[in-house]
Write an enzyme that holds these catalytic residues in place. Structure first.
Site, PDB file in Angstrom:
ATOM      1  N   LEU A  37       0.811  -1.221   0.000  1.00  0.00           N
ATOM      2  CA  LEU A  37       0.000   0.000   0.000  1.00  0.00           C
ATOM      3  C   LEU A  37       0.843   1.268   0.000  1.00  0.00           C
ATOM      4  O   LEU A  37       1.892   1.351   0.625  1.00  0.00           O
ATOM      5  CB  LEU A  37      -0.931   0.002   1.221  1.00  0.00           C
ATOM      6  CG  LEU A  37      -1.880  -1.208   1.309  1.00  0.00           C
ATOM      7  CD1 LEU A  37      -2.761  -1.094   2.539  1.00  0.00           C
ATOM      8  CD2 LEU A  37      -2.723  -1.357   0.048  1.00  0.00           C
ATOM      9  N   HIS A  38       0.334   2.265  -0.725  1.00  0.00           N
ATOM     10  CA  HIS A  38       0.983   3.579  -0.797  1.00  0.00           C
ATOM     11  C   HIS A  38      -0.097   4.654  -0.687  1.00  0.00           C
ATOM     12  O   HIS A  38      -1.292   4.331  -0.520  1.00  0.00           O
ATOM     13  CB  HIS A  38       1.795   3.707  -2.087  1.00  0.00           C
ATOM     14  CG  HIS A  38       1.025   3.350  -3.324  1.00  0.00           C
ATOM     15  ND1 HIS A  38      -0.054   4.083  -3.774  1.00  0.00           N
ATOM     16  CD2 HIS A  38       1.147   2.318  -4.202  1.00  0.00           C
ATOM     17  CE1 HIS A  38      -0.531   3.551  -4.878  1.00  0.00           C
ATOM     18  NE2 HIS A  38       0.172   2.463  -5.152  1.00  0.00           N
ATOM     19  N   HIS A  41      -3.497   4.189  -2.513  1.00  0.00           N
ATOM     20  CA  HIS A  41      -4.471   3.311  -1.853  1.00  0.00           C
ATOM     21  C   HIS A  41      -5.125   4.035  -0.674  1.00  0.00           C
ATOM     22  O   HIS A  41      -6.330   3.926  -0.453  1.00  0.00           O
ATOM     23  CB  HIS A  41      -3.787   2.047  -1.319  1.00  0.00           C
ATOM     24  CG  HIS A  41      -3.153   1.183  -2.369  1.00  0.00           C
ATOM     25  ND1 HIS A  41      -1.796   1.053  -2.513  1.00  0.00           N
ATOM     26  CD2 HIS A  41      -3.698   0.401  -3.326  1.00  0.00           C
ATOM     27  CE1 HIS A  41      -1.524   0.222  -3.501  1.00  0.00           C
ATOM     28  NE2 HIS A  41      -2.655  -0.187  -4.021  1.00  0.00           N
ATOM     29  N   ARG A 192       4.386  -1.036  -8.291  1.00  0.00           N
ATOM     30  CA  ARG A 192       5.491  -1.500  -9.144  1.00  0.00           C
ATOM     31  C   ARG A 192       6.655  -0.507  -9.198  1.00  0.00           C
ATOM     32  O   ARG A 192       7.728  -0.859  -9.681  1.00  0.00           O
ATOM     33  CB  ARG A 192       4.984  -1.752 -10.563  1.00  0.00           C
ATOM     34  CG  ARG A 192       4.126  -2.994 -10.679  1.00  0.00           C
ATOM     35  CD  ARG A 192       3.787  -3.274 -12.136  1.00  0.00           C
ATOM     36  NE  ARG A 192       3.068  -4.523 -12.294  1.00  0.00           N
ATOM     37  CZ  ARG A 192       1.751  -4.641 -12.182  1.00  0.00           C
ATOM     38  NH1 ARG A 192       1.017  -3.577 -11.911  1.00  0.00           N
ATOM     39  NH2 ARG A 192       1.178  -5.815 -12.330  1.00  0.00           N
TER      40      ARG A 192
HETATM   41  P1  AMP Z   1      -3.831  -2.283  -6.762  1.00  0.00           P
HETATM   42  O1  AMP Z   1      -3.383  -2.612  -5.392  1.00  0.00           O
HETATM   43  O2  AMP Z   1      -2.740  -1.863  -7.691  1.00  0.00           O
HETATM   44  O3  AMP Z   1      -4.735  -3.350  -7.358  1.00  0.00           O
HETATM   45  O4  AMP Z   1      -4.752  -1.001  -6.616  1.00  0.00           O
HETATM   46  C1  AMP Z   1      -5.870  -0.992  -5.762  1.00  0.00           C
HETATM   47  C2  AMP Z   1      -6.671   0.264  -6.030  1.00  0.00           C
HETATM   48  O5  AMP Z   1      -5.846   1.403  -5.777  1.00  0.00           O
HETATM   49  C3  AMP Z   1      -7.136   0.375  -7.498  1.00  0.00           C
HETATM   50  O6  AMP Z   1      -8.461   0.881  -7.527  1.00  0.00           O
HETATM   51  C4  AMP Z   1      -6.147   1.341  -8.068  1.00  0.00           C
HETATM   52  O7  AMP Z   1      -6.637   2.057  -9.183  1.00  0.00           O
HETATM   53  C5  AMP Z   1      -5.907   2.271  -6.895  1.00  0.00           C
HETATM   54  N1  AMP Z   1      -4.660   2.996  -7.065  1.00  0.00           N
HETATM   55  C6  AMP Z   1      -3.439   2.473  -7.361  1.00  0.00           C
HETATM   56  N2  AMP Z   1      -2.517   3.455  -7.507  1.00  0.00           N
HETATM   57  C7  AMP Z   1      -3.180   4.625  -7.291  1.00  0.00           C
HETATM   58  C8  AMP Z   1      -2.776   5.995  -7.308  1.00  0.00           C
HETATM   59  N3  AMP Z   1      -1.525   6.361  -7.579  1.00  0.00           N
HETATM   60  N4  AMP Z   1      -3.712   6.936  -7.040  1.00  0.00           N
HETATM   61  C9  AMP Z   1      -4.999   6.562  -6.768  1.00  0.00           C
HETATM   62  N5  AMP Z   1      -5.433   5.293  -6.739  1.00  0.00           N
HETATM   63  C10 AMP Z   1      -4.539   4.336  -7.000  1.00  0.00           C
END
Ligand code: AMP
Length: 285
Positions: A37-38, A41, A192
């Site tokens: 998480l960042h 998220h 990533r």
């Molecule tokens: P992931 O863990 O990559 O599957 O992402 C989970 C959720 O976080 C998805 O709805 C992504 O679109 C959202 N997300 C990922 N990176 C960002 C970001 N930089 N800004 C806003 N939402 C994000």
């Protein structure tokens, strides 16, 4: 903050919680993630905490959406740190299932009909990816049964695909799309990004800048010329290759050739930098 590993247990917990609420305004907000998480998220968690009675977050690195085995194996995992971050952000319930909890013992993949939205752009580059996304989100919605689903604009095509899934299967959940959170230099935050060298991470601002150049050219310069020029510039940077840079209609995801072909234009880009696929987009209208 409660942490669950089993589908049955979290489902029952949430059902009981809903049942015990007197108020009809009680709402469950849900943020599905793959962990690592960042701040991107966390912006989704915060939106849910602000707008819903309780917030549920799932952490599951979904093998069904990885067409590339190596990408799956390299996906960063740090559950302990994620839980700490979620607790601080005010998350109420976390679901950390294993594969079997989501798909059972003998998973037979379904074929979701989402009108071909899964076959273009990211879908063309990553066959089966959006079928895997639909499968996991469908299952998670079944388990959590939220009122609101919070997604990031960062994965723009994913938001369009999931809205279509929700509409077609009548899943009765409201989607809220939150803006992209970026590093100081404009690089869209992504789990990533840790795979980039320090140098690349600091110098990756050209991705967002090229999208802004496209945005600032609206109406002034021929759309095709703008895209060609931006692609050429990026491809001249060492260790960088554009997979695609295109402007699409934000509802149907079809590429447009002229500025006036759509009133909900979105510029989408994917570049490979040091072998890492980086996605970004900017809303143009
Ligand atoms: P992931 O863990 O990559 O599957 O992402 C989970 C959720 O976080 C998805 O709805 C992504 O679109 C959202 N997300 C990922 N990176 C960002 C970001 N930089 N800004 C806003 N939402 C994000």
């Amino acid at each position: 903050m409660k942490v669950f590993k089993e589908s049955k247990t979290i489902k029952l917990y949430l059902q009981k919680l809903k049942f015990s609420q007197k108020s009809s305004n009680f709402t469950v907000g849900f943020v599905p993630t793959m962990g690592a998480l960042h701040a991107g998220h966390i912006s989704l968690i915060e939106a849910s905490v602000k707008n819903c009675s309780i917030t549920v977050c799932s952490i599951f690195v979904n093998p069904e959406q990885f067409n590339n085995k190596k990408d799956f194996e390299l996906y960063p995992i740090d559950i302990a740190n994620d839980l700490e971050i979620l607790e601080k952000a005010g998350c109420d319930v976390v679901f950390v299932p294993n594969y079997e909890e989501i798909y059972g013992r003998n998973y037979l993949s379904k074929d979701y009909d989402i009108d071909g939205l899964d076959l273009i752009l990211e879908g063309a580059n990553r066959p089966g990816h959006f079928q895997g996304v639909c499968a996991v989100v469908h299952r998670l919605l079944e388990i959590v049964n939220p009122n609101d689903l919070f997604l990031g604009q960062k994965d723009f095509q994913q938001t369009v695909v999931l809205q279509r899934l929700v509409d077609k299967l009548n899943l009765g959940v409201k989607l809220t799309i939150m803006p992209i959170i970026r590093e100081k230099n404009g690089l869209a935050m992504s789990s990533r990004n840790v795979r980039l060298s320090e140098y690349a991470r600091e110098n990756a601002s050209f991705i967002y800048n090229s999208l802004l150049n496209v945005k600032h050219s609206i109406g002034n310069t021929n759309l095709q010329d703008v895209l060609k020029n931006e692609i050429e510039k990026i491809n001249n940077i060492p260790n960088v290759e554009v997979e695609y840079l295109t402007v699409v209609d934000g509802n149907f995801l079809q590429s447009i050739n002229n500025w006036d072909e759509s009133e909900r234009k979105v510029a989408l880009i994917v570049v490979k930098y040091e072998g890492v696929r980086l996605l970004d987009n900017v809303l143009l209208d």
